[in-house]
Structure formats: C-alpha cells, structure tokens
Design an enzyme around this catalytic site. Structure first.
Site, PDB file in Angstrom:
ATOM      1  N   LYS A   1     -10.731 -14.531  97.752  1.00 27.58           N
ATOM      2  CA  LYS A   1     -12.133 -14.768  97.267  1.00 27.58           C
ATOM      3  C   LYS A   1     -12.173 -16.227  96.761  1.00 27.58           C
ATOM      4  CE  LYS A   1     -13.928 -11.020  99.201  1.00 27.58           C
ATOM      5  NZ  LYS A   1     -14.800 -11.139 100.454  1.00 27.58           N
TER       6      LYS A   1
ATOM      7  N   ASP B   1     -12.239 -16.853 101.621  1.00 27.19           N
ATOM      8  CA  ASP B   1     -13.334 -16.101 101.916  1.00 27.19           C
ATOM      9  C   ASP B   1     -14.576 -16.716 100.938  1.00 27.19           C
ATOM     10  OD1 ASP B   1     -15.653 -14.645 103.076  1.00 27.19           O
ATOM     11  OD2 ASP B   1     -14.663 -12.747 102.668  1.00 27.19           O
TER      12      ASP B   1
ATOM     13  N   GLU C   1     -13.346 -18.409 105.634  1.00 30.36           N
ATOM     14  CA  GLU C   1     -14.096 -17.424 106.287  1.00 30.36           C
ATOM     15  C   GLU C   1     -15.601 -17.673 105.387  1.00 30.36           C
ATOM     16  OE1 GLU C   1     -12.459 -13.601 105.459  1.00 30.36           O
ATOM     17  OE2 GLU C   1     -14.397 -12.550 105.813  1.00 30.36           O
TER      18      GLU C   1
ATOM     19  N   ASP D   1     -18.064 -14.411 109.362  1.00 29.10           N
ATOM     20  CA  ASP D   1     -18.188 -13.023 109.120  1.00 29.10           C
ATOM     21  C   ASP D   1     -19.695 -12.404 108.985  1.00 29.10           C
ATOM     22  OD1 ASP D   1     -18.234 -10.381 107.836  1.00 29.10           O
ATOM     23  OD2 ASP D   1     -16.881 -10.938 106.002  1.00 29.10           O
TER      24      ASP D   1
ATOM     25  N   LYS E   1     -16.695  -6.785 111.759  1.00 32.07           N
ATOM     26  CA  LYS E   1     -16.828  -5.411 111.068  1.00 32.07           C
ATOM     27  C   LYS E   1     -17.913  -4.296 111.807  1.00 32.07           C
ATOM     28  CE  LYS E   1     -16.380  -7.790 106.570  1.00 32.07           C
ATOM     29  NZ  LYS E   1     -17.002  -8.170 105.393  1.00 32.07           N
TER      30      LYS E   1
HETATM   31 MG    MG Z   1     -15.936 -11.825 104.584  1.00 27.74          MG
END
Ligand code: MG
Length: 368
Positions: free
Chosen positions: A163, A188, A213, A238, A262
């Site tokens: 992250k 990300d 990301e 994403d 997702k």
């Molecule tokens: Mg993500």
C-alpha cells in the site's frame, strides 16, 4: 430456477490487526452476505464495500438497504436461468455495483449447486490451483515493514503488493528495494494522487515495479491515460473499473495495461466474466483483487482467478492472514507456496458458520 427467498446479512468481522491504506484505517470489515433459495438449493454471495464510503461511493449499510428495499424484491418469484437475465432484472437501478454484486454472486453459487458442479469449472476455469500474492498495508515503521516482507519471502510468495500513500511512498520503496532488489513488487495507491504528482510517478520507473495500481482518483479514466503516456511502469486500474462499459472505455483510452477485477466491485461474477473476456480479446491481462471478504467472497474470487487471462498472482489470502476465525467454513488455506486451490465441491463449497454469522451480525432481512 424460481427464486423463493433471499436473506441479507450485514456483518462486522473483526480483523486481527487494523488495515491501513490511503483511504483510511479499518479494524473490522463490514460485509453483506446474501443467501438465495431456489428449488431445493441455497446459494451464498458476499459483497464487502467497507463500513464507510471511502473505497468507493458505496458502503455496507447502504448496500444492505439497497438490496433489501430495491433489488432483492425484483428477483423473488422470478425464474432466473442466467446471470445476464439477473442483471437485466436489476438494471433499472443505476450504479450500486456492490449491492448488485452480492445478489449476482449468490445466484451463481445457487446455479452451480443446482448443477452439482464446482463454480470454477462452470465458468470455464482451466485448473483449480491459483497463484496468489502477499499484500502489506501501511505499517507503523519501515523496520516493521521489512520484517513483514522477510516473512513473505520465507513463505515463498511470488509477488508482494505494498500500500502506497503520501508520507509512505518513495522513502518506503527505496528502503524496500535496497533490501529486496529482485522481488516482484507493485504498489497500490488507492486513488491518493493527482496528475500534479507526475514527477513522483516518473521517478517510480526507477524501481522496476510490476505495476502501479489505481494511482489517481477512484472514478477517473482520462487522467490515468495521460499518466500512462508519461511513464514506463504499467498502470493497473482497480476502483475505476466498476462495469464492462468502464473497462471498454479504459482500454480504448489506453488508461491502463492491467485490470484488477473484483467480482463484488463490478456488480458480480456475470460482469466480472464479461470484463475478463473483453480484456483477453484486447490483450490486456488481469488479476483478481479482494475486499478482505470472508471465505464466501474469497471462494467466488478464487473461481474467477482460475480463468486463462488471470496472469498475475491474485489478492486471495488464507483466512488466517486477516482473521482469527473466518466467518465462513471451510477456511481458505494455502495449498502450496503462493498458491490456493479452488474446491471440487458443488458451487463455492463453503458457507457461513451459523454461530459466527450470529456473533458478527449487525442486521438481517428476509425477502420472500
Ligand atoms: Mg486496489
């Protein structure tokens, strides 16, 4: 298969450790579980938009209400024979992808169980064993992060995702790369930056990342296309990809070179499969993300990850990574280093544990 009843559960699942990202900190995951009954069978779906509308504009209690009051009543008494038909019945409601996702996923599990087939085989998966990666949130110190990465290397994970947010960015990455020069890494950003940060992103090209990301806003495509033109590192979208239409536009704009799919973010497996196929035809590889769901949601993600255009280890985790006890059973476990295997049982092969479902329950509704 006539749909007789739908039960909706709003739960709060306590995490072992708080999960810290660019959009905030969660010490529990609020999720919506959907149980759909049709014929002699039941199917389970899960959609986990988080407690507050910080990842996207949707949030757990909002999803619960939309499913209870607007979406589920549309399906009761309907003979639903395909995911496309189900999406058609829900299409009068604008947006609300997470809410539609919970119902769509429950229908797919119900359908697979009624056919007596594992979901991953039903959707055309190649092999039940799926590559998975490690995901590390923002930590209290660089030393703690390096220890955590060490553990992922000992465990044999094929890639790690970090992250990344203002204050936990270039210095962090530079320390990681110094100690781990050859590990496959991506970052990300969860939409924390704007085009005014372009020089920082150009600098990221030095770190040999697999991808960046969601660097820019959660609903943007246009600026991502501009950014991608200006950096060598592939951009992965994403949050921005909430539908097949958004995926088509992202590809046409050249806004990304990877797509994280997702199922619950895109309205369910029906749309996830369509996005997978669209990306495959366009030569854009995909991988599967997650929202720290219970084993129910992760089992759906696992089915998607068996498809041929999933070309990077996915964010599917052993239950013990985030939870003391998974709300559902059987728990998700590693079947090898960096590998999780989809079930051979019909459907997703797992269900909520009744006692844990009650313990973590905030609210439930029955629509019949
Ligand atoms: Mg993500």
């Amino acid at each position: 298969m006539k749909i007789r009843s739908i039960k909706v559960y709003h739960v709060a699942m306590p995490l072992k450790n708080a999960w810290c990202t660019a959009y905030g900190e969660d010490d529990c995951i609020e999720s919506i579980l959907v149980c759909m009954t049709g014929g002699e069978n039941q199917g389970w779906g899960e959609s986990s938009p988080l407690r507050a509308p910080t990842y996207s504009s949707e949030w757990a209690r909002g999803v619960f209400i939309i499913v209870r009051d607007w979406l589920a009543p549309q399906l009761i008494g309907q003979d639903v024979t395909s995911g496309k038909q189900l999406q058609g019945l829900l299409s009068w409601v604008k947006g609300n992808y997470f809410a539609k996702g919970g119902l769509d996923l429950a229908w797919w599990d119900l359908y697979a169980r009624s056919q007596g087939k594992p979901l991953w085989k039903l959707v055309g998966g190649r092999t039940s064993a799926v590559d998975v990666g490690a995901d590390i949130g923002v930590m209290e110190s660089l030393d703690a992060l390096l220890v955590e990465i060490d553990k992922t290397q000992e465990a044999g994970f094929k890639r790690i995702k970090l992250k990344y947010r203002p204050g936990w960015d270039l210095n962090m990455l530079s320390a990681v790369r110094e100690k781990f020069p050859d590990v496959i890494i991506h970052v990300d950003c969860n939409g924390a930056y704007t085009l005014s940060d372009i020089s920082m992103f150009r600098h990221l090209d030095c770190y040999d990342l697999a991808m960046i990301e969601q660097p820019l806003a959660h609903d943007d495509l246009f600026d991502h296309a501009k950014l991608q033109q200006n950096i060598h590192t592939p951009v992965c979208l994403d949050e921005s990809i909430v539908s097949l239409e958004k995926a088509r536009k992202a590809i046409e704009l050249k806004a990304c070179r990877w797509v994280n799919i997702k199922p619950c973010r895109v309205g369910g497996l029906t749309n996830a499969l369509a996005i997978h196929d669209l990306c495959q035809d366009a030569g854009v590889p995909c991988w599967v993300g997650g929202m720290l769901e219970s084993a129910v949601g992760q089992a759906h993600n696992l089915a998607l990850a068996t498809l041929p255009n999933i070309r990077y280890p996915s964010d599917i985790f052993p239950s013990s990574r985030f939870y003391r006890h998974d709300l559902a059973e059987p728990e998700i476990v590693l079947s090898g280093p960096s590998q999780i295997t989809a079930t051979d049982e019909p459907g997703i092969g797992c269900e909520p544990h009744p006692e844990r479902l009650q313990r973590h329950l905030i609210e439930m509704a029955v629509i019949e």
